[in-house]
Enzyme design. Sequence first.
Site, short mmCIF file in Angstrom:
data_model
loop_
_atom_site.label_atom_id
_atom_site.label_comp_id
_atom_site.label_asym_id
_atom_site.label_seq_id
_atom_site.Cartn_x
_atom_site.Cartn_y
_atom_site.Cartn_z
N ARG A 118 -0.51 -1.05 -6.40
CA ARG A 118 -0.46 -2.45 -5.98
C ARG A 118 -1.37 -3.33 -6.85
NH1 ARG A 118 -3.67 -4.05 -0.84
NH2 ARG A 118 -1.71 -5.03 -0.29
N ARG A 155 0.86 -1.18 0.00
CA ARG A 155 0.00 0.00 0.00
C ARG A 155 0.90 1.24 0.00
NH1 ARG A 155 -2.27 -3.50 3.68
NH2 ARG A 155 -4.44 -4.11 3.26
N TYR A 172 -10.79 -7.50 -7.38
CA TYR A 172 -9.91 -6.43 -6.91
C TYR A 172 -8.95 -6.00 -8.02
CZ TYR A 172 -6.28 -4.12 -4.07
OH TYR A 172 -5.38 -3.23 -3.56
N LYS A 228 -1.79 -1.08 8.19
CA LYS A 228 -3.20 -1.41 8.40
C LYS A 228 -3.37 -2.50 9.46
CE LYS A 228 -7.37 -2.05 5.68
NZ LYS A 228 -7.92 -2.27 4.34
N HIS A 232 -6.85 -11.45 1.11
CA HIS A 232 -8.18 -11.85 0.62
C HIS A 232 -8.47 -13.30 0.98
CE1 HIS A 232 -7.83 -8.62 -2.78
NE2 HIS A 232 -8.10 -8.09 -1.59
#
Length: 202
Positions: free
Chosen positions: A143, A40, A181, A64, A172
């Site tokens: 990404r 990220r 995604y 995160k 995921h």
Amino acid sequence: MREVQPIRDPQVIADIQNYLKVRNFRNYLLFTMGIHCGLRVSDLLNLKVGDVRDQLHISYVAQKTKNRRKRRKEKRFIIHPSYYDDLMIYIQDMDDDEYLFASRQKKSTGEKGLPISRQMAWRMISDVAQRFGLEDIGTHSLRKTWGYHMLMNAPPEQWGYVMALLMEAFGHESQEVTLRYLGLTQDMLDRMILRLSFTKTG
């Protein structure tokens, strides 16, 4: 709000890199690292010079997940040879405790040397997207571009293996989520439809 997309065309990616390399070396490296590692932008912006100097791999804990004990996990990614020398030239006169992508401006608090903001990174990517005629591009596009090309460049027999790696990298829980995604669901559907033929030959 529309979902941001990966940059699908390798030639456009190369053109963006060449453009940024001449215009702003820091932004060139931010973009280039982003499309080669799957981090990220917030994680890239937290890297310091000491994290990369004379290293083949970079170790990090995703911002995160830092406060989630259960999922806190150190990860590593390789510094790709295609930009390794440029990165070492970029940091040669920097101290190890400096942020890799430091802002050149003083913050309102008077602090200097802090990383550029996520908003500034978004502005850079948005400006580049506009210049090269790209739509639905944002900070997450870096990404997503990495994941998209990781899968598209893999031989079909390795897709299951690469998909498992991408699911782990993105956190995921299903292939469907990862495909969606990366914007691959529509791409795959388009390819399959274009291969359809109801015309008999011979």
